[in-house]
Design a protein around this motif. Structure first.
Motif, PDB file in Angstrom:
ATOM      1  N   UNK A 143       0.833  -1.202   0.000  1.00 40.14           N
ATOM      2  CA  UNK A 143       0.000   0.000   0.000  1.00 40.14           C
ATOM      3  C   UNK A 143       0.868   1.252   0.000  1.00 40.14           C
ATOM      4  N   UNK A 144       1.988   1.215   0.685  1.00 38.82           N
ATOM      5  CA  UNK A 144       2.893   2.369   0.724  1.00 38.82           C
ATOM      6  C   UNK A 144       3.454   2.661  -0.659  1.00 38.82           C
ATOM      7  N   UNK A 145       3.906   1.624  -1.366  1.00 37.69           N
ATOM      8  CA  UNK A 145       4.426   1.812  -2.726  1.00 37.69           C
ATOM      9  C   UNK A 145       3.351   2.374  -3.650  1.00 37.69           C
ATOM     10  N   UNK A 146       2.160   1.793  -3.566  1.00 44.82           N
ATOM     11  CA  UNK A 146       1.071   2.238  -4.432  1.00 44.82           C
ATOM     12  C   UNK A 146       0.666   3.677  -4.130  1.00 44.82           C
ATOM     13  N   UNK A 147       0.694   4.043  -2.868  1.00 41.50           N
ATOM     14  CA  UNK A 147       0.369   5.417  -2.497  1.00 41.50           C
ATOM     15  C   UNK A 147       1.345   6.383  -3.167  1.00 41.50           C
ATOM     16  N   UNK A 148       2.628   6.042  -3.128  1.00 41.79           N
ATOM     17  CA  UNK A 148       3.636   6.890  -3.763  1.00 41.79           C
ATOM     18  C   UNK A 148       3.454   6.990  -5.267  1.00 41.79           C
ATOM     19  N   UNK A 205       6.496  -4.899   8.838  1.00 38.15           N
ATOM     20  CA  UNK A 205       6.275  -5.914   7.820  1.00 38.15           C
ATOM     21  C   UNK A 205       5.130  -5.431   6.939  1.00 38.15           C
ATOM     22  N   UNK A 206       5.413  -5.252   5.658  1.00 37.02           N
ATOM     23  CA  UNK A 206       4.397  -4.781   4.714  1.00 37.02           C
ATOM     24  C   UNK A 206       3.788  -5.961   3.976  1.00 37.02           C
ATOM     25  N   UNK A 207       2.493  -5.921   3.833  1.00 38.17           N
ATOM     26  CA  UNK A 207       1.780  -6.919   3.042  1.00 38.17           C
ATOM     27  C   UNK A 207       1.857  -6.531   1.572  1.00 38.17           C
ATOM     28  N   UNK A 208       2.153  -7.492   0.715  1.00 41.52           N
ATOM     29  CA  UNK A 208       2.185  -7.238  -0.723  1.00 41.52           C
ATOM     30  C   UNK A 208       0.913  -7.794  -1.353  1.00 41.52           C
ATOM     31  N   UNK A 209       0.397  -7.080  -2.320  1.00 42.28           N
ATOM     32  CA  UNK A 209      -0.785  -7.513  -3.061  1.00 42.28           C
ATOM     33  C   UNK A 209      -0.462  -7.480  -4.545  1.00 42.28           C
ATOM     34  N   UNK A 210      -1.208  -8.271  -5.305  1.00 42.95           N
ATOM     35  CA  UNK A 210      -1.062  -8.297  -6.757  1.00 42.95           C
ATOM     36  C   UNK A 210      -2.453  -8.442  -7.368  1.00 42.95           C
ATOM     37  N   UNK A 211      -2.631  -7.905  -8.544  1.00 42.86           N
ATOM     38  CA  UNK A 211      -3.912  -8.038  -9.238  1.00 42.86           C
ATOM     39  C   UNK A 211      -4.167  -9.501  -9.564  1.00 42.86           C
ATOM     40  N   UNK A 212      -5.430  -9.892  -9.585  1.00 47.84           N
ATOM     41  CA  UNK A 212      -5.772 -11.285  -9.883  1.00 47.84           C
ATOM     42  C   UNK A 212      -5.640 -11.597 -11.369  1.00 47.84           C
ATOM     43  N   UNK A 213      -5.542 -10.557 -12.192  1.00 44.85           N
ATOM     44  CA  UNK A 213      -5.417 -10.753 -13.640  1.00 44.85           C
ATOM     45  C   UNK A 213      -4.613  -9.606 -14.241  1.00 44.85           C
ATOM     46  N   UNK A 214      -4.058  -9.848 -15.414  1.00 47.33           N
ATOM     47  CA  UNK A 214      -3.324  -8.793 -16.120  1.00 47.33           C
ATOM     48  C   UNK A 214      -4.283  -7.771 -16.727  1.00 47.33           C
ATOM     49  N   UNK A 215      -5.504  -8.211 -17.041  1.00 47.18           N
ATOM     50  CA  UNK A 215      -6.502  -7.317 -17.635  1.00 47.18           C
ATOM     51  C   UNK A 215      -7.893  -7.800 -17.220  1.00 47.18           C
ATOM     52  N   UNK A 216      -8.840  -6.877 -17.273  1.00 49.60           N
ATOM     53  CA  UNK A 216     -10.213  -7.175 -16.856  1.00 49.60           C
ATOM     54  C   UNK A 216     -11.178  -6.741 -17.951  1.00 49.60           C
ATOM     55  N   UNK A 217     -12.281  -7.463 -18.030  1.00 47.47           N
ATOM     56  CA  UNK A 217     -13.352  -7.137 -18.958  1.00 47.47           C
ATOM     57  C   UNK A 217     -14.660  -7.310 -18.196  1.00 47.47           C
ATOM     58  N   UNK A 218     -15.514  -6.304 -18.260  1.00 48.54           N
ATOM     59  CA  UNK A 218     -16.823  -6.420 -17.619  1.00 48.54           C
ATOM     60  C   UNK A 218     -17.768  -7.069 -18.616  1.00 48.54           C
ATOM     61  N   UNK A 219     -18.305  -8.216 -18.243  1.00 53.60           N
ATOM     62  CA  UNK A 219     -19.227  -8.943 -19.113  1.00 53.60           C
ATOM     63  C   UNK A 219     -20.570  -8.228 -19.157  1.00 53.60           C
ATOM     64  N   UNK A 220     -21.236  -8.277 -20.300  1.00 55.55           N
ATOM     65  CA  UNK A 220     -22.602  -7.766 -20.367  1.00 55.55           C
ATOM     66  C   UNK A 220     -23.527  -8.487 -19.382  1.00 55.55           C
ATOM     67  N   UNK A 221     -23.147  -9.669 -18.942  1.00 55.69           N
ATOM     68  CA  UNK A 221     -23.956 -10.405 -17.960  1.00 55.69           C
ATOM     69  C   UNK A 221     -24.107  -9.613 -16.667  1.00 55.69           C
ATOM     70  N   UNK A 222     -23.197  -8.696 -16.391  1.00 48.49           N
ATOM     71  CA  UNK A 222     -23.302  -7.870 -15.184  1.00 48.49           C
ATOM     72  C   UNK A 222     -24.542  -6.983 -15.230  1.00 48.49           C
ATOM     73  N   UNK A 223     -25.083  -6.764 -16.422  1.00 49.07           N
ATOM     74  CA  UNK A 223     -26.286  -5.946 -16.575  1.00 49.07           C
ATOM     75  C   UNK A 223     -27.568  -6.763 -16.518  1.00 49.07           C
TER      76      UNK A 223
END
Length: 196
Positions: free
Chosen positions: A34-39, A73-91
């Motif tokens: 979170x610290x890195x991302x904030x910067x 001790x900092x917690x590291x996070x990573x995105x679950x995917x390299x890219x995202x697409x919102x499906x029309x099913x969300x509508x």
């Protein structure tokens, strides 16, 4: 990390589409704290943490280890995917559906076909993830230049229709024959001119 994740849940879509959160998702291609991302994003660490928790609750980011930084001790996070697409099913029922578009030659009909393709392939991929059976697909992406006249476009469409119909006649099995069912979509649309 998946190469692309299709979001079908409306609440997950809302979380991913919030501008600050989508910036954080893009910044999390590699593990970061979170610290890195904030910067990197100009947020305070507290604001970054707030948004990261929301993304993690929706499964859009995941833990990627820990790192000692000073006495913390900092917690590291990573995105679950390299890219995202919102499906029309969300509508839900409001999503694009080719059955509700009368003009089959329109760009809107093509968009509705693409929306149906995303919905169908997402369901197939989810089932494949459960069963371990791959989804067999074939894609052909090409560009061509046509003369700028309705006659040239019509001649191309006629030739392409005849060629595709001939291939279908050679390979299509009767409904009672053993085999797998596939959907074939052939589309053409003007290529977006990136120089405009």
């Amino acid at each position: 990390m998946q190469d692309i994740e299709v979001i079908e849940d409306p609440q997950v879509a809302v979380a991913a589409l919030e501008p600050t959160r989508s910036r954080l998702l893009a910044a999390l291609a590699a593990p970061a704290s979170a610290t890195e991302l904030a910067g990197r994003t100009g947020l305070t660490r507290q604001r970054a943490n707030y948004h990261l928790k929301a993304l993690e609750q929706h499964g859009l980011v995941q833990p990627a280890g820990e790192r000692r930084h000073g006495g913390l001790t900092e917690r590291l996070l990573v995105a679950s995917a390299a890219a995202y697409l919102v499906s029309p099913a969300a509508l839900g029922d409001a999503a694009g559906d080719p059955a509700r578009t009368a003009d089959r030659g329109s760009a809107r009909y093509l968009i509705a076909l693409a929306a149906r393709t995303v919905r169908e392939l997402t369901r197939l991929l989810r089932r494949a993830d459960t069963t371990g059976t791959p989804v067999v697909t074939f894609s052909l992406d090409s560009e061509l230049r046509l003369a700028a006249s309705p006659q040239a476009r019509a001649a191309f469409a006629d030739d392409l229709t005849a060629a595709v119909a001939a291939v279908i006649r050679r390979h299509h099995l009767p409904a009672d024959a053993p085999g797998d069912d596939y959907r074939l979509i052939v589309t053409t649309h003007p290529r977006e001119n990136v120089n405009d």
